[in-house]
Design an enzyme around this catalytic site. Sequence first.
Site, short mmCIF file in Angstrom:
data_model
loop_
_atom_site.label_atom_id
_atom_site.label_comp_id
_atom_site.label_asym_id
_atom_site.label_seq_id
_atom_site.Cartn_x
_atom_site.Cartn_y
_atom_site.Cartn_z
N GLY A 1 -12.78 -5.06 5.03
CA GLY A 1 -14.15 -5.50 5.27
C GLY A 1 -15.02 -5.26 4.05
O GLY A 1 -14.70 -4.41 3.20
N LYS B 1 0.84 -1.21 0.00
CA LYS B 1 0.00 0.00 0.00
C LYS B 1 0.87 1.26 0.00
O LYS B 1 0.56 2.24 -0.67
CB LYS B 1 -0.93 -0.03 1.22
CG LYS B 1 -1.98 -1.15 1.12
CD LYS B 1 -2.66 -1.41 2.44
CE LYS B 1 -3.67 -2.55 2.36
NZ LYS B 1 -4.15 -3.00 3.67
N1 HSE Z 1 -5.38 -7.65 5.37
C1 HSE Z 1 -5.60 -6.22 5.32
C2 HSE Z 1 -5.60 -5.64 6.72
C3 HSE Z 1 -6.89 -5.82 4.68
O1 HSE Z 1 -5.52 -6.36 7.71
O2 HSE Z 1 -5.69 -4.42 6.80
C4 HSE Z 1 -6.87 -5.76 3.20
O3 HSE Z 1 -5.90 -4.89 2.72
#
Ligand code: HSE
Length: 434
Positions: A304, A207
């Site tokens: 979510g 990200k």
């Molecule tokens: N697995 C990620 C989190 C969510 O725990 O934020 C999706 O990007």
Amino acid sequence: MNTQLKVAIAGLGTVGAGTYRVLQEHGELLTERCGHSLVVSAVSARDRKRDRGINLQNVPWFDDPVQMAAEAEVDVVVELIGGADGVAKEICDTAIQHGRHVVTANKAMLAHHGIPLARMAEERGVVLAYEAAVAGGIPIIKALREGLAGNHLKRVYGILNGTSNFILTEMRRSGREFEAVLEEAQKLGYAEADPSFDVDGVDTAHKLAILAAVAFGCEIDFDGVYTEGIRHVSALDIGYAEELGYRIKLLGTVRPTEDGLEQRVHPCMVPLSAPIAYVEGVDNAIVADGDFVESAMFEGRGAGAGPTASAIVADLVDIARGTRLPTFSVPARHLARILSAPMDRHWGAYYLRLMLVDRPGVIADVAAILRDEKVSMESMLQRQRSPGSTVPVVITTHETSESAMRHALERIDRLDTVVESPRMIRIETLGGRT
Ligand code: HSE
């Protein structure tokens, strides 16, 4: 005029089904808002018979999502299968080659292939939209690319992984250790069965690499992100952090420096004066420091079905409205190629926790090493007294270079009186509440 924007959805897990539900439940609202009705005109998933709580009876079904991307009569393909390569990438390549817009939540694919995909999309005149890929329901791509377009950004940092934030929050609240809380997160369905992407910082790094491109108009350099997870954070460190006026958070940080673009993901000691210290549980938050906006923080659900579907539908609304923006702030062919700054050159303060044999002269040995490496101590804390046995000693330092800190740690680790490898957590200087 009310024309249709025809949408294909590849992948009907919780997010795919959630997206379908938003489009059904908010059909009228969305038509009003974008002047087009958003119609799901094709779907593809692994198991046709599974009950997803949505009625797909009249929606054309494709067993093969790549075939759907090539052949379905749609304007947009929403890719929700995931994975950096393989079928997800094929779907996106195929959709773009066939002149269809793509909406994706796939941060791993974008972190690895975002630039060639963006070039191809821009050459073909279609949109590659990915709001859902970073921080779920928080519209951070829109905020950086549009809302903060008038700024030179100085730094962007954030809590980008809800699972890690949940684990650190629960460790603090309950005093339990990492493994126990990870198990709870898995039971609650937050962490993946293989949680390594979440807790080893990889998901945050994906990200962050995307945010870096949007914030600084540069090509994505995922390999240039220094990545360290939260496995080594202990309840003891979390307790000391509170005592010293910090909270431990897994942050992704990107900022231009004299040595290149610093992109780093690691646990940080965040001062309790900084608003991001209070972002708890599965929430995400991103702070953008700009020359005119000063500091803007965005907080909300990072994962979510509902929050992720909200971001996907926002991208569909933009496409339906005719919004056409460069994928990553500037056209993909003009993105700068900025070298990543080596982590050795990082400059900052440090928290060290040593497990030392409690006897006279031990601290003098540690202090001598710090002196030799030109690392200046800010404070030292020894709460327990246990002559001849092991006690934790915490040292915080003034700002120094990562390479000096690492040399010092290697030498400290070799002392006979140091019974465990020293723990080091970087202290982050963040703007705070006044
Ligand atoms: N697995 C990620 C989190 C969510 O725990 O934020 C999706 O990007």
